[in-house]
Design a protein around this motif. Structure first.
Motif, mmCIF file in Angstrom:
data_model
loop_
_atom_site.group_PDB
_atom_site.id
_atom_site.type_symbol
_atom_site.label_atom_id
_atom_site.label_comp_id
_atom_site.label_asym_id
_atom_site.label_seq_id
_atom_site.Cartn_x
_atom_site.Cartn_y
_atom_site.Cartn_z
ATOM 1 N N PHE A 271 6.958 -26.224 -5.616
ATOM 2 C CA PHE A 271 7.064 -24.770 -5.638
ATOM 3 C C PHE A 271 6.088 -24.210 -6.668
ATOM 4 O O PHE A 271 5.941 -24.753 -7.775
ATOM 5 N N ILE A 272 5.422 -23.113 -6.334
ATOM 6 C CA ILE A 272 4.549 -22.395 -7.264
ATOM 7 C C ILE A 272 4.865 -20.910 -7.157
ATOM 8 O O ILE A 272 5.597 -20.470 -6.257
ATOM 9 N N SER A 273 4.317 -20.143 -8.111
ATOM 10 C CA SER A 273 4.494 -18.674 -8.122
ATOM 11 C C SER A 273 5.967 -18.283 -8.067
ATOM 12 O O SER A 273 6.401 -17.476 -7.232
ATOM 13 N N ASN A 274 6.758 -18.893 -8.968
ATOM 14 C CA ASN A 274 8.191 -18.587 -9.089
ATOM 15 C C ASN A 274 8.964 -18.823 -7.798
ATOM 16 O O ASN A 274 9.933 -18.127 -7.492
ATOM 17 N N GLY A 275 8.535 -19.804 -7.019
ATOM 18 C CA GLY A 275 9.251 -20.166 -5.814
ATOM 19 C C GLY A 275 8.862 -19.389 -4.582
ATOM 20 O O GLY A 275 9.481 -19.563 -3.520
ATOM 21 N N ASN A 276 7.843 -18.546 -4.669
ATOM 22 C CA ASN A 276 7.414 -17.768 -3.499
ATOM 23 C C ASN A 276 6.494 -18.559 -2.577
ATOM 24 O O ASN A 276 6.384 -18.233 -1.394
ATOM 25 N N ARG A 277 5.847 -19.581 -3.120
ATOM 26 C CA ARG A 277 4.938 -20.384 -2.315
ATOM 27 C C ARG A 277 5.146 -21.864 -2.621
ATOM 28 O O ARG A 277 5.755 -22.233 -3.635
ATOM 29 N N ILE A 278 4.600 -22.697 -1.734
ATOM 30 C CA ILE A 278 4.664 -24.147 -1.903
ATOM 31 C C ILE A 278 3.243 -24.692 -1.759
ATOM 32 O O ILE A 278 2.543 -24.362 -0.788
ATOM 33 N N ALA A 279 2.828 -25.494 -2.740
ATOM 34 C CA ALA A 279 1.527 -26.157 -2.674
ATOM 35 C C ALA A 279 1.717 -27.551 -2.090
ATOM 36 O O ALA A 279 2.628 -28.291 -2.504
ATOM 37 N N LEU A 280 0.853 -27.933 -1.131
ATOM 38 C CA LEU A 280 0.936 -29.230 -0.456
ATOM 39 C C LEU A 280 -0.418 -29.935 -0.558
ATOM 40 O O LEU A 280 -1.462 -29.303 -0.344
ATOM 41 N N SER A 281 -0.370 -31.219 -0.884
ATOM 42 C CA SER A 281 -1.612 -31.970 -1.040
ATOM 43 C C SER A 281 -1.518 -33.293 -0.300
ATOM 44 O O SER A 281 -0.432 -33.772 0.048
ATOM 45 N N SER A 282 -2.684 -33.880 -0.065
ATOM 46 C CA SER A 282 -2.795 -35.158 0.631
ATOM 47 C C SER A 282 -4.031 -35.883 0.096
ATOM 48 O O SER A 282 -4.653 -35.434 -0.884
ATOM 49 N N ARG A 283 -4.361 -36.978 0.713
ATOM 50 C CA ARG A 283 -5.577 -37.687 0.324
ATOM 51 C C ARG A 283 -6.775 -37.010 0.986
ATOM 52 O O ARG A 283 -7.474 -37.591 1.799
ATOM 53 N N ARG A 284 -6.975 -35.774 0.577
ATOM 54 C CA ARG A 284 -8.047 -34.940 1.092
ATOM 55 C C ARG A 284 -8.686 -34.192 -0.076
ATOM 56 O O ARG A 284 -8.104 -34.078 -1.156
ATOM 57 N N LYS A 285 -9.862 -33.600 0.169
ATOM 58 C CA LYS A 285 -10.538 -32.805 -0.839
ATOM 59 C C LYS A 285 -9.937 -31.405 -0.949
ATOM 60 O O LYS A 285 -10.240 -30.673 -1.884
ATOM 61 N N PHE A 286 -9.151 -31.003 -0.012
ATOM 62 C CA PHE A 286 -8.563 -29.671 0.040
ATOM 63 C C PHE A 286 -7.037 -29.779 -0.008
ATOM 64 O O PHE A 286 -6.466 -30.865 0.121
#
Length: 521
Positions: A271-286
């Motif tokens: 969770f980011i931005s006080n729970g308003n958004r979710i950041a997702l990552s993988s084995r990628r550059k983006f």
């Protein structure tokens, strides 16, 4: 004035009654009888007639007077604030307003509310395997019910100390004879409704409830599990490219939403931005940002100025403003969560394997292959302190308690060192405690919100999870049990108030547990 003094002396002296006139004698007796009647009515109420008859009997007059002389000095005394005035010159109300008795009360003995007298006749055999621990000698065979209860109580108190609400130290109720047992129970029961302010060591009250993802099961490893900072919702992410949102209640855990990102196995989500958004990552550059309000998924391109091929692991500051991506060659790339723009990088000597923010988001702690812990000041963007993890050549995980009192560092050998996090840290500090419960690589370390529980796990063994009580630094012996099937743990997380504890494993299950020592959240 002189005549009054003479009369007063005459009243005090022993004058024969025969010398008084019949008229004065009747008047004096009449006034005395009236005063005694008023006094008896004030003291005894409606029972005065019976008491007067008993006290006027010739056999009891002498015994009552003697007893009163002996007991009056021991049980009560009188404090008077009036001058030495004869009692016949003062009214009855004035006497009781100006002088008052102080009783020396004895403490009231508390008795059991109910006792079963048949327990004396009950015989219990201690030769049973489960009861042999209560024997005081090897030859002892049977005990009655009362002795059995005493041994159960003593054995229980060795394991679990007497709670605060059970301590009978209320002087008001113990010393006040006018209060009855019902008043004492109604007042003392208030503490039974309150939760204990401190978590006791040795035993934790935890029960398993319905799996978090039971309504939306996963067929791949759960990589992330996190609770919303304010709402009763949580999400799970997995390698099957799905992010699932659930309502957390412990009974239904209804599925709220599910998103699928093609060609993007999710390795980390926060969770980011006080729970308003979710950041997702993988084995990628983006990486991606998922907006909970609009339901949009936004792709964030590669970080400008950086050539990292993978952004699979990151941590978010407690205020939700900074995302710290663990890069290659010891770089920690700092990105703004508001703009998703790259800000700056921090560089440590060895490869970074774990990072943790302080509770006020002013510091960042990192560790890695060189076995050292770095403390970064984010305002100056410099390494403020650095120390060597005791006995470790490769530190694999790191966590900092919310109150800043503890720093826990896990190694590839399964050792977890707990350090004092307050004040200046030495170059080679000695840990407060080295926890040796596991023997494989420590992959996850986590403190709960109240800094009373430290939990750590290893993905290389089944059920490889332990909980440590703080500040006693002792593990909870009752959990996990041998019958508990946690599997190979891949992630874990506490709810904001520590009422729930979630565990994700490689089988795709998101196990949910209720910690009854903490409020529901």
């Amino acid at each position: 004035m002189r005549k009054r003094n003479q009369n007063f002396v005459k009243e005090k002296s022993a004058v024969p009654l025969e010398k008084k006139s019949r008229k004065n004698l009747d008047k004096t007796r009449h006034e005395s009888d009236n005063e005694e009647a008023e006094l008896e009515l004030f003291l005894f109420g409606e029972k005065k007639e019976k008491l007067i008859e008993e006290c006027n009997s010739p056999d009891k007059i002498s015994s009552i007077s003697n007893n009163n002389e002996e007991s009056s000095d021991l049980l009560a005394f009188t404090i008077s604030t009036t001058p030495d005035v004869p009692s016949d010159k003062m009214s009855l109300n004035d006497q009781y307003q100006e002088s008052f008795p102080i009783q020396l009360n004895k403490k009231k003995e508390l008795k059991p509310a109910w006792v079963d007298e048949d327990d004396k006749e009950v015989c219990i055999s201690l030769d049973i395997k489960s009861l042999k621990r209560y024997k005081k000698s090897a030859n002892e065979d049977q005990v009655n019910g009362l002795k059995y209860q005493e041994r159960l109580k003593s054995h229980f108190e060795k394991v679990q100390p007497v709670p605060l609400w059970a301590e009978l130290n209320d002087e008001h109720f113990l010393g006040n004879e006018e209060s009855n047992d019902d008043d004492y129970l109604s007042n003392s029961s208030r503490s039974l409704l309150k939760k204990s302010e401190k978590l006791s060591k040795g035993f934790i009250d935890i029960v398993r409830v319905k799996d978090l993802n039971s309504t939306q099961p996963s067929n791949a490893c759960i990589t992330s599990l996190q609770f919303h900072p304010t709402a009763k919702i949580a999400f799970t992410s997995s390698l099957n490219k799905r992010l699932n949102m659930f309502q957390v209640d412990g009974r239904e855990n209804a599925s709220l939403q599910s998103i699928f990102i093609d060609h993007f196995p999710i390795y980390c989500a926060r969770f980011i931005s006080n729970g308003n958004r979710i950041a997702l990552s993988s084995r990628r550059k983006f990486f991606y940002n998922y907006d909970l309000n609009s339901g949009q998924v936004l792709k964030i391109p590669e970080l400008r100025g950086r050539e990292d091929l993978s952004l699979e692991n990151f941590e978010v500051s407690p205020d939700g403003e900074i995302i710290a991506f663990l890069g290659e060659s010891g770089y920690i790339n700092m990105v703004s969560s508001k703009t998703s723009q790259y800000m700056y990088s921090l560089k440590m000597n060895g490869k970074v394997l774990s990072a943790a923010f302080s509770s006020d988001s002013s510091k960042l702690y990192t560790t890695g292959r060189d076995g050292q812990v770095y403390v970064w000041d984010l305002k100056s963007r410099r390494c403020q302190q650095k120390f060597v993890d005791d006995g470790s050549t490769k530190s694999t995980s790191l966590s900092v308690s919310n109150n800043g009192a503890y720093i826990a560092v896990g190694s590839n050998s399964g050792v977890v060192n707990v350090y004092n996090g307050t004040g200046s840290i030495e170059r080679n500090p000695s840990p407060l405690k080295a926890v040796l419960n596991l023997t494989t690589k420590i992959d996850r370390i986590l403190f709960n919100s109240t800094s009373e529980i430290l939990t750590f796990s290893s993905p290389q063994s089944r059920n490889a999870l332990r909980m440590v009580h703080l500040p006693s630094l002792t593990t909870f012996s009752n959990w996990p049990t041998e019958k508990q099937t946690l599997g190979r743990i891949s992630c874990m997380n506490f709810s904001p108030l520590s009422g729930y504890f979630g565990i994700g494993n490689e089988m795709g299950k998101a196990l949910l547990f209720r910690l009854k020592n903490f409020p529901d959240s």
